[in-house]
Motif scaffolding. Structure first.
Motif, PDB file in Angstrom:
ATOM      1  N   GLY A  34       8.374  10.532   4.705  1.00 39.51           N
ATOM      2  CA  GLY A  34       8.239   9.086   4.865  1.00 39.51           C
ATOM      3  C   GLY A  34       7.590   8.428   3.675  1.00 39.51           C
ATOM      4  O   GLY A  34       7.059   9.100   2.783  1.00 39.51           O
ATOM      5  N   PRO A  35       7.587   7.108   3.657  1.00 38.58           N
ATOM      6  CA  PRO A  35       7.122   6.367   2.486  1.00 38.58           C
ATOM      7  C   PRO A  35       5.615   6.184   2.384  1.00 38.58           C
ATOM      8  O   PRO A  35       5.115   5.864   1.309  1.00 38.58           O
ATOM      9  CB  PRO A  35       7.814   5.013   2.650  1.00 38.58           C
ATOM     10  CG  PRO A  35       7.964   4.867   4.130  1.00 38.58           C
ATOM     11  CD  PRO A  35       8.211   6.237   4.665  1.00 38.58           C
ATOM     12  N   THR A  36       4.871   6.368   3.485  1.00 38.27           N
ATOM     13  CA  THR A  36       3.423   6.115   3.462  1.00 38.27           C
ATOM     14  C   THR A  36       2.698   7.409   3.147  1.00 38.27           C
ATOM     15  O   THR A  36       2.745   8.368   3.918  1.00 38.27           O
ATOM     16  CB  THR A  36       2.952   5.543   4.810  1.00 38.27           C
ATOM     17  OG1 THR A  36       3.686   4.349   5.101  1.00 38.27           O
ATOM     18  CG2 THR A  36       1.466   5.227   4.766  1.00 38.27           C
ATOM     19  N   GLU A  37       2.031   7.437   2.010  1.00 35.09           N
ATOM     20  CA  GLU A  37       1.371   8.651   1.534  1.00 35.09           C
ATOM     21  C   GLU A  37       0.330   9.150   2.528  1.00 35.09           C
ATOM     22  O   GLU A  37      -0.500   8.385   3.015  1.00 35.09           O
ATOM     23  CB  GLU A  37       0.714   8.393   0.183  1.00 35.09           C
ATOM     24  CG  GLU A  37       0.116   9.634  -0.462  1.00 35.09           C
ATOM     25  CD  GLU A  37      -0.456   9.370  -1.839  1.00 35.09           C
ATOM     26  OE1 GLU A  37      -1.043  10.310  -2.416  1.00 35.09           O
ATOM     27  OE2 GLU A  37      -0.330   8.231  -2.330  1.00 35.09           O
ATOM     28  N   GLY A  38       0.389  10.453   2.828  1.00 36.47           N
ATOM     29  CA  GLY A  38      -0.579  11.074   3.713  1.00 36.47           C
ATOM     30  C   GLY A  38      -0.296  10.893   5.189  1.00 36.47           C
ATOM     31  O   GLY A  38      -0.957  11.506   6.025  1.00 36.47           O
ATOM     32  N   ALA A  39       0.676  10.039   5.532  1.00 33.12           N
ATOM     33  CA  ALA A  39       0.986   9.758   6.933  1.00 33.12           C
ATOM     34  C   ALA A  39       2.031  10.731   7.465  1.00 33.12           C
ATOM     35  O   ALA A  39       2.752  11.379   6.707  1.00 33.12           O
ATOM     36  CB  ALA A  39       1.483   8.323   7.087  1.00 33.12           C
ATOM     37  N   LEU A  40       2.100  10.820   8.780  1.00 32.18           N
ATOM     38  CA  LEU A  40       3.154  11.563   9.466  1.00 32.18           C
ATOM     39  C   LEU A  40       4.200  10.571   9.962  1.00 32.18           C
ATOM     40  O   LEU A  40       3.860   9.516  10.518  1.00 32.18           O
ATOM     41  CB  LEU A  40       2.588  12.336  10.653  1.00 32.18           C
ATOM     42  CG  LEU A  40       1.484  13.352  10.357  1.00 32.18           C
ATOM     43  CD1 LEU A  40       0.973  13.959  11.661  1.00 32.18           C
ATOM     44  CD2 LEU A  40       1.970  14.438   9.414  1.00 32.18           C
TER      45      LEU A  40
END
Length: 289
Positions: A34-40
């Motif tokens: 996904g596009p949000t760093e560190g996110a699931l």
């Protein structure tokens, strides 16, 4: 109606690994890049992702995204909100990319819950993989349903019904006041408004395509030690067979099957019991030392 369905949830979480087990192994959602760093990021259907779990110092709802039909409907909704005195922020290109949508707008409801309207979700045309779940019931019904805590339930009702176009499906009296269940499509309810001392995401639900999906999810909950909140039961309002667990941040998370589809003009009613049978309550687990 201007709002089509619940499209996505973005949730701040404090323990990413606990949520990876919860969302990936227990709920059987497909983890995707996904596009949000560190996110699931998790997929359940053609949407590139429906759920984003974002690391944060404190947990909470980052955004509940409701889908509108197209760009003109989004603009009409923005104008209506702004005319009512609501501050609306239009999403830029980077923000749209984070949500994998063509356009969106962000604002808060009268209690401070973060809400987004969007159009043009980006689809993934490969086969979705959710081992243990035959399919998730989405399509015209959207991602599922949520219950939001609201500090003034009548103000929240006016906001979601008069401004955003939801329709009342049923009510029930609670010790804190009236709880409203609202719809925007054939799912019996997409949004609930629960009276509370503060805002926040109280509950969210995923619906599987078969009773066996519920049974297998129940087995996974026991195998993984996911704390039970409400035992298997059948609701009186949407007739769904389901059970509830506590999420790692103590949301009520429901996994169910066979929720009612209702007509847009179905009359509202009041329920006096939450379940025909089952749904026995278990308090949340004690905090870890």
């Amino acid at each position: 109606m201007p709002i089509h369905s619940l499209g996505y949830l973005r949730i701040n979480v404090t323990d990413v690994e606990k949520w990876r087990t919860f969302a990936g192994e227990f709920l059987a959602l497909q983890e995707v890049p996904g596009p949000t760093e560190g996110a699931l990021h998790y997929r359940i259907d053609d949407f590139q992702h429906r759920l984003a779990l974002i690391p944060a110092e404190s947990p909470g709802l980052r955004a509940a995204g409701f889908q509108v039909t197209h760009a003109r409907d989004l603009e009409t909704a923005i104008q209506k909100l702004e005319a009512a005195g609501v501050t609306v922020a239009r999403g830029g290109k980077e923000d749209c990319e984070a949500r994998r949508v063509s356009g969106f707008a962000a604002f808060t409801d009268p209690s401070g819950n973060p809400i987004e309207l969007f159009h043009g979700p980006r689809f993934d045309h490969s086969e979705v993989r959710t081992p243990g779940v035959s399919r998730f019931v989405t399509g015209d019904l959207g991602m599922g349903h949520i219950i939001l805590n609201v500090t003034d339930v009548e103000a929240a009702y006016a906001f979601y019904v008069d401004l955003l176009g939801f329709t009342e499906r049923n009510t029930t009296e609670t010790p804190a006041g009236m709880l409203y269940f609202l719809g925007c499509n054939a799912r019996q309810h997409t949004l609930g408004l629960a009276p509370s001392s503060g805002p926040g995401l109280l509950h969210f639900m995923f619906e599987g395509g078969s009773l066996d999906d519920v049974g297998r999810a129940l087995d996974r909950a026991y195998d993984l030690g996911v704390p039970m909140m409400q035992s298997l039961g059948r609701h009186t309002n949407d007739h769904m067979v389901s059970f509830y667990v506590w999420s790692p941040d103590l949301h009520a998370v429901e996994f169910g099957y066979d929720g009612d589809r209702v007509g847009i003009d179905a009359p509202s009613y009041d329920i006096t019991e939450g379940a025909f049978w089952g749904h026995r309550f278990t308090p949340p687990p004690a905090p870890s030392a």
